[in-house]
Structure formats: structure tokens, C-alpha cells
Design a protein around this motif. Structure first.
Motif, PDB file in Angstrom:
ATOM      1  N   LYS A 146       0.835  -1.207   0.000  1.00 64.32           N
ATOM      2  CA  LYS A 146       0.000   0.000   0.000  1.00 64.32           C
ATOM      3  C   LYS A 146       0.867   1.253   0.000  1.00 64.32           C
ATOM      4  O   LYS A 146       0.573   2.224  -0.711  1.00 64.32           O
ATOM      5  CB  LYS A 146      -0.940  -0.005   1.220  1.00 64.32           C
ATOM      6  N   ALA A 147       1.950   1.250   0.766  1.00 61.60           N
ATOM      7  CA  ALA A 147       2.859   2.397   0.790  1.00 61.60           C
ATOM      8  C   ALA A 147       3.459   2.626  -0.598  1.00 61.60           C
ATOM      9  O   ALA A 147       3.561   3.772  -1.059  1.00 61.60           O
ATOM     10  CB  ALA A 147       3.960   2.186   1.823  1.00 61.60           C
ATOM     11  N   LEU A 148       3.835   1.555  -1.287  1.00 62.83           N
ATOM     12  CA  LEU A 148       4.388   1.692  -2.632  1.00 62.83           C
ATOM     13  C   LEU A 148       3.348   2.257  -3.597  1.00 62.83           C
ATOM     14  O   LEU A 148       3.676   3.076  -4.456  1.00 62.83           O
ATOM     15  CB  LEU A 148       4.917   0.347  -3.131  1.00 62.83           C
ATOM     16  N   GLU A 149       2.098   1.833  -3.439  1.00 60.92           N
ATOM     17  CA  GLU A 149       1.011   2.413  -4.255  1.00 60.92           C
ATOM     18  C   GLU A 149       0.922   3.916  -4.036  1.00 60.92           C
ATOM     19  O   GLU A 149       0.800   4.685  -4.990  1.00 60.92           O
ATOM     20  CB  GLU A 149      -0.333   1.795  -3.863  1.00 60.92           C
ATOM     21  N   LEU A 150       0.952   4.331  -2.776  1.00 64.39           N
ATOM     22  CA  LEU A 150       0.872   5.755  -2.456  1.00 64.39           C
ATOM     23  C   LEU A 150       2.051   6.522  -3.053  1.00 64.39           C
ATOM     24  O   LEU A 150       1.879   7.618  -3.588  1.00 64.39           O
ATOM     25  CB  LEU A 150       0.831   5.956  -0.936  1.00 64.39           C
ATOM     26  N   LEU A 151       3.236   5.947  -2.967  1.00 65.58           N
ATOM     27  CA  LEU A 151       4.423   6.610  -3.499  1.00 65.58           C
ATOM     28  C   LEU A 151       4.346   6.759  -5.013  1.00 65.58           C
ATOM     29  O   LEU A 151       4.770   7.775  -5.567  1.00 65.58           O
ATOM     30  CB  LEU A 151       5.686   5.842  -3.100  1.00 65.58           C
ATOM     31  N   LEU A 205       9.730   1.402   7.148  1.00 63.20           N
ATOM     32  CA  LEU A 205       9.199   1.066   5.833  1.00 63.20           C
ATOM     33  C   LEU A 205      10.327   0.630   4.907  1.00 63.20           C
ATOM     34  O   LEU A 205      10.208  -0.368   4.199  1.00 63.20           O
ATOM     35  CB  LEU A 205       8.454   2.257   5.222  1.00 63.20           C
ATOM     36  N   ASP A 206      11.424   1.361   4.915  1.00 60.63           N
ATOM     37  CA  ASP A 206      12.561   1.043   4.054  1.00 60.63           C
ATOM     38  C   ASP A 206      13.066  -0.377   4.308  1.00 60.63           C
ATOM     39  O   ASP A 206      13.297  -1.158   3.380  1.00 60.63           O
ATOM     40  CB  ASP A 206      13.684   2.059   4.290  1.00 60.63           C
ATOM     41  N   ARG A 207      13.231  -0.729   5.564  1.00 53.82           N
ATOM     42  CA  ARG A 207      13.723  -2.062   5.945  1.00 53.82           C
ATOM     43  C   ARG A 207      12.800  -3.172   5.426  1.00 53.82           C
ATOM     44  O   ARG A 207      13.244  -4.158   4.843  1.00 53.82           O
ATOM     45  CB  ARG A 207      13.866  -2.135   7.470  1.00 53.82           C
ATOM     46  N   HIS A 208      11.495  -2.997   5.612  1.00 60.04           N
ATOM     47  CA  HIS A 208      10.552  -4.029   5.180  1.00 60.04           C
ATOM     48  C   HIS A 208      10.402  -4.070   3.659  1.00 60.04           C
ATOM     49  O   HIS A 208      10.214  -5.143   3.083  1.00 60.04           O
ATOM     50  CB  HIS A 208       9.201  -3.849   5.866  1.00 60.04           C
ATOM     51  N   ALA A 241       4.869   6.087   4.752  1.00 61.19           N
ATOM     52  CA  ALA A 241       5.145   5.177   5.873  1.00 61.19           C
ATOM     53  C   ALA A 241       4.157   5.417   7.008  1.00 61.19           C
ATOM     54  O   ALA A 241       3.552   4.478   7.529  1.00 61.19           O
ATOM     55  CB  ALA A 241       6.577   5.357   6.365  1.00 61.19           C
ATOM     56  N   TYR A 242       3.982   6.655   7.369  1.00 58.24           N
ATOM     57  CA  TYR A 242       3.062   7.000   8.450  1.00 58.24           C
ATOM     58  C   TYR A 242       1.618   6.651   8.083  1.00 58.24           C
ATOM     59  O   TYR A 242       0.867   6.127   8.909  1.00 58.24           O
ATOM     60  CB  TYR A 242       3.196   8.489   8.787  1.00 58.24           C
ATOM     61  N   GLU A 243       1.262   6.911   6.838  1.00 60.97           N
ATOM     62  CA  GLU A 243      -0.117   6.680   6.376  1.00 60.97           C
ATOM     63  C   GLU A 243      -0.533   5.212   6.509  1.00 60.97           C
ATOM     64  O   GLU A 243      -1.691   4.916   6.802  1.00 60.97           O
ATOM     65  CB  GLU A 243      -0.241   7.131   4.917  1.00 60.97           C
ATOM     66  N   VAL A 244       0.404   4.299   6.295  1.00 60.96           N
ATOM     67  CA  VAL A 244       0.061   2.871   6.358  1.00 60.96           C
ATOM     68  C   VAL A 244       0.400   2.237   7.703  1.00 60.96           C
ATOM     69  O   VAL A 244       0.223   1.039   7.885  1.00 60.96           O
ATOM     70  CB  VAL A 244       0.718   2.064   5.213  1.00 60.96           C
ATOM     71  N   LYS A 278      12.176   4.576  -2.293  1.00 62.02           N
ATOM     72  CA  LYS A 278      12.488   5.669  -3.216  1.00 62.02           C
ATOM     73  C   LYS A 278      12.606   5.162  -4.653  1.00 62.02           C
ATOM     74  O   LYS A 278      12.331   5.894  -5.602  1.00 62.02           O
ATOM     75  CB  LYS A 278      13.772   6.372  -2.801  1.00 62.02           C
ATOM     76  N   ALA A 279      12.971   3.893  -4.837  1.00 60.15           N
ATOM     77  CA  ALA A 279      13.053   3.315  -6.179  1.00 60.15           C
ATOM     78  C   ALA A 279      11.678   3.300  -6.846  1.00 60.15           C
ATOM     79  O   ALA A 279      11.575   3.457  -8.066  1.00 60.15           O
ATOM     80  CB  ALA A 279      13.630   1.906  -6.120  1.00 60.15           C
ATOM     81  N   ALA A 280      10.626   3.121  -6.068  1.00 61.98           N
ATOM     82  CA  ALA A 280       9.263   3.145  -6.617  1.00 61.98           C
ATOM     83  C   ALA A 280       8.918   4.539  -7.129  1.00 61.98           C
ATOM     84  O   ALA A 280       8.263   4.683  -8.164  1.00 61.98           O
ATOM     85  CB  ALA A 280       8.253   2.705  -5.562  1.00 61.98           C
TER      86      ALA A 280
END
Length: 85
Positions: free
Chosen positions: A17-22, A44-47, A33-36, A57-59
Motif C-alpha cells: 500500500k505504501a508503494l502504491e501511495l508513493l 518502511l525502508d527495511r521491510h 510510511a506513516y499513512e500505512v 524511493k526506487a518506486a
């Protein structure tokens, strides 16, 4: 069955979901990260790296490239469509 624990399944869903938002371009990594429900951007980065093998950031960079933009410096987006014309 998903082959993972309920916690791992939930974490993966949150990262997706975070990647979708990004990819929408409307969120910074910390905001997504906070939103999800992640405590901070590094969580978020680690997971994201754990599940998908790349940082969040790659997304953003990939989504921008599809639309003809390049992320030159953090926070600065440059339109490259003019260079192509």
C-alpha cells in the motif's frame, strides 16, 4: 494459505500500500510510511527491501521515469520531456 505468518502478511500488505501511495507522486516516503502505520521511514525502508529487494524511493523514481521525469536531487523533479523533443 499465504505461506507466511499473519504478521508477515500484514507487513507485506502495508508495504504494498505504501508503494502504491508513493507511485501516485502525492506522498513522500515518510508520509506514506506513516499513512500505512509504520513508525517511521526507516521501518518502511527495511521491510520494503526485505520483501521486494529495493528501497521505497526506487518506486518513486520508476513512477517518475514512466511519466518522463527524473529525480535529480531529493525534492527536485525535472521534466525530461522537453529534452527529448
Amino acid at each position: 494459505t499465504t505461506g507466511s505468518s499473519p504478521l508477515q502478511f500484514l507487513m507485506k500488505c502495508r508495504v504494498e500500500k505504501a508503494l502504491e501511495l508513493l507511485r501516485t507522486g502525492n506522498f513522500r516516503v515518510a508520509e506514506a510510511a506513516y499513512e500505512v502505520g509504520f513508525y517511521d521511514q526507516s521501518h518502511l525502508d527495511r521491510h520494503c527491501r526485505k520483501f521486494f529487494g529495493f528501497p521505497p524511493k526506487a518506486a518513486i523514481k520508476a513512477a517518475l521515469a514512466v511519466h518522463g521525469f527524473v529525480l535529480k536531487n531529493p525534492g527536485i523533479v525535472q521534466d525530461t520531456t522537453a529534452e527529448l523533443a
